[in-house]
Structure formats: structure tokens, C-alpha cells
Design a protein around this motif. Structure first.
Motif, PDB file in Angstrom:
ATOM      1  N   SER A 277       0.677  -1.210  -0.025  1.00 32.88           N
ATOM      2  CA  SER A 277      -0.037  -0.152   0.062  1.00 32.88           C
ATOM      3  C   SER A 277       0.925   1.331  -0.058  1.00 32.88           C
ATOM      4  CB  SER A 277      -1.002   0.155   1.177  1.00 32.88           C
ATOM      5  OG  SER A 277      -0.214  -0.004   2.591  1.00 32.88           O
TER       6      SER A 277
ATOM      7  N   SER B 219       0.822   5.719   0.747  1.00 29.06           N
ATOM      8  CA  SER B 219       0.024   6.648   1.412  1.00 29.06           C
ATOM      9  C   SER B 219       1.137   7.809   1.698  1.00 29.06           C
ATOM     10  CB  SER B 219      -0.672   6.335   2.383  1.00 29.06           C
ATOM     11  OG  SER B 219      -1.627   7.411   3.108  1.00 29.06           O
ATOM     12  N   ASP B 220       0.790   8.985   1.531  1.00 29.77           N
ATOM     13  CA  ASP B 220       1.571  10.249   1.787  1.00 29.77           C
ATOM     14  C   ASP B 220       2.856  10.073   1.384  1.00 29.77           C
ATOM     15  OD1 ASP B 220      -0.524  11.430   3.057  1.00 29.77           O
ATOM     16  OD2 ASP B 220      -0.373  10.391   4.934  1.00 29.77           O
TER      17      ASP B 220
END
Length: 249
Positions: A7, A9-10
């Protein structure tokens, strides 16, 4: 090494993996390619590889330094089943502590035994992770306090790939001899009012490190108190000096 999920994110890419039966997690800058430094985080007692404190530090290291970060569950923690021998000793120790016995020598003996399992596991994790194209065989750092210190001292002493280590909230009873074999730069952190590790034991461990470059950091508080943010800021600067971060392409 088997990747279970990925995954992003950011700006941080996360991979959950297993190495044999050992569960771990790797964080890298999103889109990273090529060799970069790797920081191993050893979690505290009762925690796990994705404990909020581990996540917070891992994300800071990835974001601020452009490094890779890996953490794995130690025996009887996180996604690992209870280790029969270690679980028995931990249960016995808890009863002895509640009966009034001194905490420090019990913890020291337990961590010394646990390190016999974790040190070879962590070295195998280094082997596997550094074969990945977006990590590579760059310099390695280590961060760990409390249980992460008790297991980290023997790991750093045994692993020549580690170039710098942040350790703390640990004592000398279990680790003084091994600490003398550590010559890489060390930043050592203690809670001045630690009720689990006597201050004198922490100072003895710091004194035992064989490093010519070592720094002692002390802050007011007890063992389980949140570590001040400025200590994480200092750890970021420490690793920046000693691991020579490689910018993300």
C-alpha cells in the motif's frame, strides 16, 4: 521473502511480508529505486512491528531521510504465536515481580535468552531485504529502546553492516560485555526517573559501549512515558550524519 500486501500513502510505500514464519513490514519512499540506507526498528515489550510508536518513527525516517525502514515481530509478539519457553519465563517473571522481586535482573535474563532467537532472525531479514532493488546493500542503522535495546545491543554487536545505533531505556546487567564490542556511533537515551531500569544500570551500559563517538541523552520521566519529540528529531539528525542518505530518484 513473501510479500503479503502493499500500500502507499503520503509518499510512503508499505510492504507486509513474511520470511519463513517471521512476519515483518518494510517502508520505503514511494517510487524509490536503487540502493539506500536501511534502518531496523526493534519494538518495545508488549508492542509489535506496526505499533503506533514504530509507525511514527518509521514514517519520520522515510520522509525526512529517504531511507528504507524494516521492523519484525519478536517472539510472542504481534502476529507470532506465543513462544513456549519465552512465554513461560515471562509469566513466571510477572509473578515474581508482583511478589516483590527486583525487576532489572529478571528483565536482563529474559532479554538475554530472547536475543538468542532474534539476532539470527534479524540478520536473515537484512539479507532478504537488501536483495530488493529499491533497498540494496546500503549502510544499516538500528533504533530500539526498552526491549528493543535489550535485543538491539547483541544484534548491533553481531552485525557488521550496522553503522550507527540509537538505543535506550536499557541497563548494563544483560549487555555490558556485548556493549564493549560495539564501536559504531551510538546515541543512548534514558528516562531519568525510570522505575524499571535503575539509572545506575543505564549509565553502566552507556559507559560499557566501546564506541569512540557516543552521546548520552536524558529526559525527565518514567519508563513508559512518551519519549519527547526532540529525541526523535535528534535521531533523525544522527542517522543523517552517519548513514549518508541517498535521495529518492
Amino acid at each position: 521473502m513473501r510479500v503479503l500486501s502493499t500500500s502507499s500513502s503520503d509518499g510512503i510505500h508499505e510492504q507486509l511480508f513474511t520470511l519463513g514464519r517471521l512476519p515483518g513490514v518494510l517502508w520505503t519512499p514511494a517510487g524509490a529505486t536503487g540502493t539506500r540506507p536501511l534502518i531496523v526498528i526493534g519494538h518495545g515489550g508488549g508492542q509489535h512491528k506496526k505499533h503506533p510508536a514504530v509507525l511514527y518513527r518509521a514514517h519520520r525516517f522515510v520522509t525526512d531521510l529517504g531511507v528504507a525502514v524494516v521492523s519484525v515481530d519478536v517472539p510472542s509478539h504481534g502476529d507470532r504465536p506465543p513462544h513456549p519457553e519465552l512465554h513461560r519465563i515471562a509469566t513466571e517473571n510477572q509473578a515474581r515481580i508482583e511478589a516483590g522481586e527486583d525487576v532489572a535482573p529478571l528483565l536482563a535474563a529474559f532479554q538475554r535468552m530472547a536475543a538468542g532467537y532474534t539476532v539470527p532472525e534479524w540478520r536473515s531479514v537484512l539479507d532478504a531485504v537488501q536483495e530488493l532493488e529499491h533497498v540494496g546493500a546500503g549502510p544499516v542503522g538500528y533504533w530500539g529502546v526498552s526491549l528493543g535495546c535489550g535485543l538491539g545491543v547483541p544484534f548491533v554487536a553481531a552485525e557488521p553492516r550496522v553503522r550507527a545505533a540509537v538505543l535506550g531505556l536499557g541497563g548494563g546487567a544483560a549487555s555490558a560485555e556485548l556493549a564493549a564490542a560495539i564501536t559504531v556511533p551510538v546515541e543512548f537515551v534514558i528516562a531519568w526517573d525510570d522505575e524499571r531500569v535503575p539509572r545506575a544500570d543505564s549509565l553502566a551500559l552507556y559507559e560499557a559501549f566501546g564506541s569512540t563517538e557516543k552521546a548520552l541523552h536524558a529526559y525527565p520521566g518514567r519508563h513508559g512515558d512518551r519519549m519527547p519529540e526532540f529525541e526523535l528529531d535528534s535521531a533523525v539528525r544522527f542517522f543523517a550524519r552517519h548513514l549518508t542518505p541517498v535521495p529518492v530518484a
